[in-house]
Each structure stands twice: as structure tokens, then as C-alpha cells.
Scaffold this motif. Sequence first.
Motif, PDB file in Angstrom:
ATOM      1  N   ILE A 134       0.847  -1.198   0.000  1.00  0.00           N
ATOM      2  CA  ILE A 134       0.000   0.000   0.000  1.00  0.00           C
ATOM      3  C   ILE A 134       0.883   1.249   0.000  1.00  0.00           C
ATOM      4  CG2 ILE A 134      -1.851   1.228   1.242  1.00  0.00           C
ATOM      5  CD1 ILE A 134      -2.748  -1.562   0.323  1.00  0.00           C
ATOM      6  N   ASP A 135       1.948   1.213   0.813  1.00  0.00           N
ATOM      7  CA  ASP A 135       2.867   2.360   0.876  1.00  0.00           C
ATOM      8  C   ASP A 135       3.463   2.671  -0.498  1.00  0.00           C
ATOM      9  OD1 ASP A 135       2.454   2.817   3.507  1.00  0.00           O
ATOM     10  OD2 ASP A 135       4.294   1.831   4.215  1.00  0.00           O
ATOM     11  N   LYS A 136       3.647   1.624  -1.296  1.00  0.00           N
ATOM     12  CA  LYS A 136       4.222   1.842  -2.637  1.00  0.00           C
ATOM     13  C   LYS A 136       3.150   2.181  -3.657  1.00  0.00           C
ATOM     14  CE  LYS A 136       7.876  -1.553  -2.025  1.00  0.00           C
ATOM     15  NZ  LYS A 136       7.965  -3.001  -2.266  1.00  0.00           N
ATOM     16  N   LYS A 137       1.898   2.356  -3.215  1.00  0.00           N
ATOM     17  CA  LYS A 137       0.775   2.641  -4.110  1.00  0.00           C
ATOM     18  C   LYS A 137       0.636   1.579  -5.198  1.00  0.00           C
ATOM     19  CE  LYS A 137       0.160   7.625  -3.470  1.00  0.00           C
ATOM     20  NZ  LYS A 137      -0.559   7.375  -2.249  1.00  0.00           N
ATOM     21  N   ASP A 138       0.942   0.336  -4.835  1.00  0.00           N
ATOM     22  CA  ASP A 138       0.839  -0.791  -5.770  1.00  0.00           C
ATOM     23  C   ASP A 138      -0.592  -1.318  -5.697  1.00  0.00           C
ATOM     24  OD1 ASP A 138       0.843  -3.277  -6.978  1.00  0.00           O
ATOM     25  OD2 ASP A 138       2.772  -3.884  -6.141  1.00  0.00           O
TER      26      ASP A 138
END
Length: 296
Positions: A134-138
Motif C-alpha cells: 500500500i505504501d508503494k501505491k501498488d
Amino acid sequence: MSDFLSAYSIQNWLESCPQGYLVDTEYGHGIGEKEAESLLENATLREESIRTTVQLVVGERCALAASSGLINAAPDYPSKRFLATQTLDEARHVEIFTQRLYDLGVKKSELQATIDQLADPNLVRFAEVLLEKIDKKDFVSGVVGQNIVLEGMAFSVFEMLHATTVGANPKFAHTLAGTIADERRHVGFGENRIGALIREFPEKKPEIEQMQKDMTYHMLATFSASFMRAGRAMEEGRKLAQELGESDTQPASWHGQNLQTATPQEMEAVLADTVLKEFKTRLARIGLEYQTPVAA
Ligand SMILES: [Fe+2]
Ligand SMILES: [Fe+2]
């Protein structure tokens, strides 16, 4: 996409959830319903209920962080709108399970300390694996991790808890029933939205499969630790259920396992089997193959 739009619209969410199955509830259960006195008075059962509810809060906090994080990663507006409804659902789940901790006697000032003390380390790691994506906006990995793996797990855990508590603790069973209805919607979104994206980005498959494998490992370790210590509470719970004469409402079995006689190991096995079967089916529907974790 038009079915997708209406099935996962805010309008549909309003009608089915807040104006539907949540009408006339407070914190997810019937107005005025309370935890059974006999549960509150039994130290073993109360402690085990607190421990179990802490794991639910940890899982739901992860789902809240994931669904809200995914809104800005989503490539299209129907998904963003659905995830906005899911964010509110997950915030509600965090709230109702936190409220249950208070109902079980946890002091508000001790909430975080209780969670830190009782959260299963493997469940915490499970959440971290997902939140890294989620942090990597994946978006693609995030939806698979959240709406297939995390919620597939939550769905079966809630169903099992519902089956084992519906007789002796209608208040908690009602709280779970609304949550199960929400999770069903969330899992459906994952399957419907993500199949096309995986076909579009096949190069993402290995990374997603690795995430599923890691999350599954931590999930199975969490199950194993919680059933290892659940023996006494299971016995006490059965005794209490008998005393309360709830045999009319309590189902006799869950996925073929006798709820009156199953050992903790048998319950762990039937839960793990049920969740893994769900994973396999749902992953296959979106074009992924289930990966067995190494040490589990
Ligand atoms: Fe949830
Ligand atoms: Fe959910």
C-alpha cells in the motif's frame, strides 16, 4: 463495467448496509444487547475473548489503513468510490471490535497497551507485508493482499466465530453477522476488479504470488498460536453454552467439524483448510495460482 458500477456504487452501499442490515443496531449488535454475564464472570473466557478480539482489531486496523491507502492508488473512479465505502466499513469494524474490548472490561486508558501486549506477532507481520504494498501505491498487489487474502481470511474466521458463539453470545454473533455481510461485499470487489488488471499486467504475477505466500505463512502461524492456547477456553465455552441451554440456535458443526467435540487442533485444521480452499478458488478466478508457503 455497468454491473460493476451499480453493484459497488455508494448508492448500493447506502441501501444495503446503513439503510439495510445495520438499521436498528448499535456498535453492530441489537440495541441494548450485552455480553453474557456468565462470560464476563468467567476469567478464562473473558481473557480469551479479549485476546481474540484484539486480533480482530489488529486485522481491521490493517484493513482500514489498506482500504484508505488504496483510494489514491486506484486507477479509476468506480474503484475509488467503492474503496471509500470500504474505508468506512473498516473504520466501523475497528470501532465495533474496540467497543467490544471495552464491553469485556478493558479500560479506555489501557486500550493500546492491551493491544500491544496481546497482538499476535505473526498477525502484525501479516499486516506489514500488505501495508508495504500500500505504501508503494501498488494497486494490483494491494487489492489482492487486502480483498482476497486478508478478507478471505477474515471472512472465514468471522464465520467460524459466529458458528461457535451464536448460541451463547447473541450480542457478539450479531456484531459478527454485519461484519460478515460487509466482508462478502469487499471480497466480491477484489475478484471483480482485479482479474482484468492481472491480465493487463501479467509481469506483476511473481511479486503478487510472493506476497500471498508470505501472508499465508504468517496467517497459518497466527492460527496455530491461537489454537494452541485455546483449549481451556474452548472447554469452558462449551460448558457455559450447555448451561445456557442454547442447543436450539447453536449449529452442530462447521464445515463438517463437530463443534461440541472438536479438539483445538481439529478446529485449527478445519479453519486453515477452509481459508486455503477459499484462497485457491478466488485466486484462480483472477488468474493466479495459489502458492504454498515453505514452512507451513
Ligand atoms: Fe473489516
Ligand atoms: Fe473488509
